[in-house]
Write a protein that holds these residues in place. Structure first.
Motif, PDB file in Angstrom:
ATOM      1  N   GLY A   1     -34.260  41.840  29.266  1.00 16.10           N
ATOM      2  CA  GLY A   1     -34.605  42.998  30.079  1.00 16.10           C
ATOM      3  C   GLY A   1     -33.503  43.578  30.935  1.00 16.10           C
ATOM      4  N   SER A   2     -32.456  42.795  31.225  1.00 19.42           N
ATOM      5  CA  SER A   2     -31.420  43.282  32.129  1.00 19.42           C
ATOM      6  C   SER A   2     -30.156  42.452  31.978  1.00 19.42           C
ATOM      7  CB  SER A   2     -31.900  43.188  33.587  1.00 19.42           C
ATOM      8  OG  SER A   2     -32.060  41.823  33.959  1.00 19.42           O
TER       9      SER A   2
ATOM     10  N   TYR B   1     -32.160  45.387  24.713  1.00 15.54           N
ATOM     11  CA  TYR B   1     -33.350  45.381  25.560  1.00 15.54           C
ATOM     12  C   TYR B   1     -34.588  44.868  24.833  1.00 15.54           C
ATOM     13  CZ  TYR B   1     -30.530  47.755  29.006  1.00 15.54           C
ATOM     14  OH  TYR B   1     -29.548  48.061  29.922  1.00 15.54           O
TER      15      TYR B   1
END
Length: 198
Positions: A47-48, A43
């Motif tokens: 972010g994802s 992370y």
């Protein structure tokens, strides 16, 4: 535990996991395990899972562009360039069969995509499309296909045709990927090439 040394290392590890499991079945912790790091370390870089997948897609688009550019700039005639472009695309797809569906889909369906990511992916797709269009334009210039042929429309159609292959192709199926590429080339070229006397 090791450390993530570069974004490229992260992208390559994620690509391996997406290829093995497919996007839907991949968890962010699977990618962390592939890298030998804690999940939280990922992370810091991304972010994802969706954002990580977009980086992987951009990686593959870059590889496709590099291969296509070499074909476009080669001395081969347009029909041969088109055959090689289709074969190059489908060979890459076959190597990444679980991962390939959706490479050319609209990335803005993802809620967390940034304007910068959208622009970067769009630029890559447009560059790839332009390479295909250059092959068509060369064929027009050499009077191998009709002068009023819309090179961009043909390019988009070609990419769409190739892009759909991972949805149905099976490595253990009746046809090898080279045969699929040859069939697609024959269909396309016979449809756009001028016949003698035209």
């Amino acid at each position: 535990m090791t450390k993530i040394r570069s974004k490229q290392q992260l992208v390559e590890a994620a690509a391996r996991v997406f290829e093995e499991k497919g996007y839907a079945a991949t968890r962010i912790e699977d990618v962390a395990a592939e890298l030998g790091v804690m999940q939280g370390s990922l992370y810091y870089h991304v972010g994802s899972k969706a954002a990580l997948h977009r980086l992987v897609v951009q990686h593959h688009l870059g590889l496709l562009i590099t291969g296509l550019t070499a074909i476009v700039e080669s001395p081969a005639d347009p029909s041969e360039k088109l055959r090689l472009a289709i074969l190059s695309h489908l060979t890459h797809v076959e190597k990444h069969l679980l991962e390939a569906p959706g490479w050319f889909s609209d990335p803005t369906r993802s809620a967390d995509i940034t304007d910068e990511e959208t622009a970067a992916q769009r630029d890559l797709v447009l560059r790839y499309r332009a390479g295909w269009a250059r092959i068509v334009e060369e064929a027009v210039a050499r009077r191998e296909i009709a002068a009023d042929t819309d090179a961009t429309a043909v390019a988009v159609s070609l990419i769409s045709m190739c892009d759909y292959v991972p949805y149905w192709f099976r490595r253990d199926g009746e046809k090898r990927i080279e045969e699929v590429a040859a069939l697609q080339h024959a269909i396309v070229w016979s449809g756009i090439a001028l016949r003698r006397g035209d």
